[in-house]
Design a protein around this motif. Sequence first.
Motif, PDB file in Angstrom:
ATOM      1  N   LEU A   1      70.533  74.986  99.762  1.00 19.06           N
ATOM      2  CA  LEU A   1      70.097  74.636  98.139  1.00 19.06           C
ATOM      3  C   LEU A   1      71.667  73.634  97.679  1.00 19.06           C
ATOM      4  O   LEU A   1      72.587  73.903  98.062  1.00 19.06           O
ATOM      5  CB  LEU A   1      70.375  75.731  97.379  1.00 19.06           C
ATOM      6  CG  LEU A   1      68.809  76.509  97.706  1.00 19.06           C
ATOM      7  CD1 LEU A   1      69.038  78.414  96.855  1.00 19.06           C
ATOM      8  CD2 LEU A   1      67.918  75.846  97.726  1.00 19.06           C
ATOM      9  N   VAL A   2      70.965  72.598  97.063  1.00 22.69           N
ATOM     10  CA  VAL A   2      71.381  72.420  95.928  1.00 22.69           C
ATOM     11  C   VAL A   2      71.318  72.758  94.289  1.00 22.69           C
ATOM     12  O   VAL A   2      70.180  72.959  94.223  1.00 22.69           O
ATOM     13  CB  VAL A   2      71.568  71.116  95.616  1.00 22.69           C
ATOM     14  CG1 VAL A   2      72.220  70.087  95.101  1.00 22.69           C
ATOM     15  CG2 VAL A   2      71.906  70.243  96.727  1.00 22.69           C
ATOM     16  N   ILE A   3      72.693  73.283  93.760  1.00 22.77           N
ATOM     17  CA  ILE A   3      72.119  74.634  93.175  1.00 22.77           C
ATOM     18  C   ILE A   3      73.515  73.840  91.552  1.00 22.77           C
ATOM     19  O   ILE A   3      74.115  73.576  91.597  1.00 22.77           O
ATOM     20  CB  ILE A   3      72.842  75.931  92.745  1.00 22.77           C
ATOM     21  CG1 ILE A   3      72.197  76.658  94.220  1.00 22.77           C
ATOM     22  CG2 ILE A   3      72.280  76.319  91.996  1.00 22.77           C
ATOM     23  CD1 ILE A   3      72.797  78.160  94.419  1.00 22.77           C
ATOM     24  N   THR A   4      72.350  72.895  90.440  1.00 23.02           N
ATOM     25  CA  THR A   4      72.787  72.330  89.607  1.00 23.02           C
ATOM     26  C   THR A   4      73.420  73.256  87.997  1.00 23.02           C
ATOM     27  O   THR A   4      72.765  74.329  88.464  1.00 23.02           O
ATOM     28  CB  THR A   4      71.973  71.323  89.438  1.00 23.02           C
ATOM     29  OG1 THR A   4      70.578  71.633  88.637  1.00 23.02           O
ATOM     30  CG2 THR A   4      71.629  70.540  89.886  1.00 23.02           C
TER      31      THR A   4
ATOM     32  N   GLY B   1      63.916  70.375  90.405  1.00 24.15           N
ATOM     33  CA  GLY B   1      63.357  70.362  91.769  1.00 24.15           C
ATOM     34  C   GLY B   1      62.677  68.978  92.419  1.00 24.15           C
ATOM     35  O   GLY B   1      62.017  68.573  93.153  1.00 24.15           O
ATOM     36  N   ASN B   2      64.007  68.372  92.648  1.00 24.19           N
ATOM     37  CA  ASN B   2      63.822  67.557  93.861  1.00 24.19           C
ATOM     38  C   ASN B   2      64.239  68.060  94.900  1.00 24.19           C
ATOM     39  O   ASN B   2      64.973  69.143  95.019  1.00 24.19           O
ATOM     40  CB  ASN B   2      64.865  66.124  93.470  1.00 24.19           C
ATOM     41  CG  ASN B   2      63.841  65.132  92.940  1.00 24.19           C
ATOM     42  OD1 ASN B   2      62.808  65.621  92.136  1.00 24.19           O
ATOM     43  ND2 ASN B   2      64.439  64.323  92.594  1.00 24.19           N
TER      44      ASN B   2
ATOM     45  N   ALA C   1      67.138  69.814 101.713  1.00 21.48           N
ATOM     46  CA  ALA C   1      67.476  70.788 100.489  1.00 21.48           C
ATOM     47  C   ALA C   1      67.052  70.934  99.377  1.00 21.48           C
ATOM     48  O   ALA C   1      66.802  69.981  98.594  1.00 21.48           O
ATOM     49  CB  ALA C   1      69.063  71.468 100.323  1.00 21.48           C
ATOM     50  N   PHE C   2      66.582  71.634  98.702  1.00 20.29           N
ATOM     51  CA  PHE C   2      65.548  72.398  97.266  1.00 20.29           C
ATOM     52  C   PHE C   2      67.044  72.016  96.533  1.00 20.29           C
ATOM     53  O   PHE C   2      67.917  72.558  96.250  1.00 20.29           O
ATOM     54  CB  PHE C   2      64.613  73.459  96.879  1.00 20.29           C
ATOM     55  CG  PHE C   2      63.860  72.768  98.196  1.00 20.29           C
ATOM     56  CD1 PHE C   2      62.960  72.176  97.493  1.00 20.29           C
ATOM     57  CD2 PHE C   2      63.034  74.125  98.763  1.00 20.29           C
ATOM     58  CE1 PHE C   2      61.582  71.640  98.295  1.00 20.29           C
ATOM     59  CE2 PHE C   2      61.448  73.737  99.512  1.00 20.29           C
ATOM     60  CZ  PHE C   2      60.348  72.492  98.878  1.00 20.29           C
TER      61      PHE C   2
END
Length: 198
Positions: free
Chosen positions: A54-57, A136-137, A155-156
Amino acid sequence: MSRSLRRGALAATAIVFSIASLSACGAGNDAQTLGVRPDNAAVSVDDVKIQNALVITQPDAAVKGPAVVSATVFNNGSAPQTLDSITLPGTTATVKLKAAEGTGPITVPAMGSVIIGGKGNASATIETGAEAAKNGNAQEVVFKLSKTGDVGLQAFVVPATSYFKDFGPVEVPKPPGAEPTPTGEATPSGEASHEAGH
């Protein structure tokens, strides 16, 4: 046995067979529900498997601050590998890697795994997180390992809320308009008034 009893027994048998055949759709090794896979990205290349990527912002979309890559990297080989880099193709973002302990590279032990993201684990920080990834991307993420080479997957991109809160960015700036937190050391009031008098 009377004719009506035989008919009732045959009808009951037919119902049992129809229920058994219907329930077979949802049980056993070939059940259709076993075909359901989790949404989180996973990929295998040679001895390396990457799961839950995942990419977590930042938790607040209005905040500009670092993001992180979170994943579990498995090494099913007989020799350890190092994670040399993580890149986000299509962006200019750089990802800073840090081992869980010490200053060396992130090493994935032979027949072992490494968790990236979360307290006490290795980390992969994207300094320009807000510009690099949008919630969301799906973002292409490439893990470069010392022996396997490039392992890429989609990855989401999710905010550091709910399930992802404990794996998100450590540095969380205040949202715009929030009261700034004082920085530096507090000065005792006596010293401040003393200096003001000079």
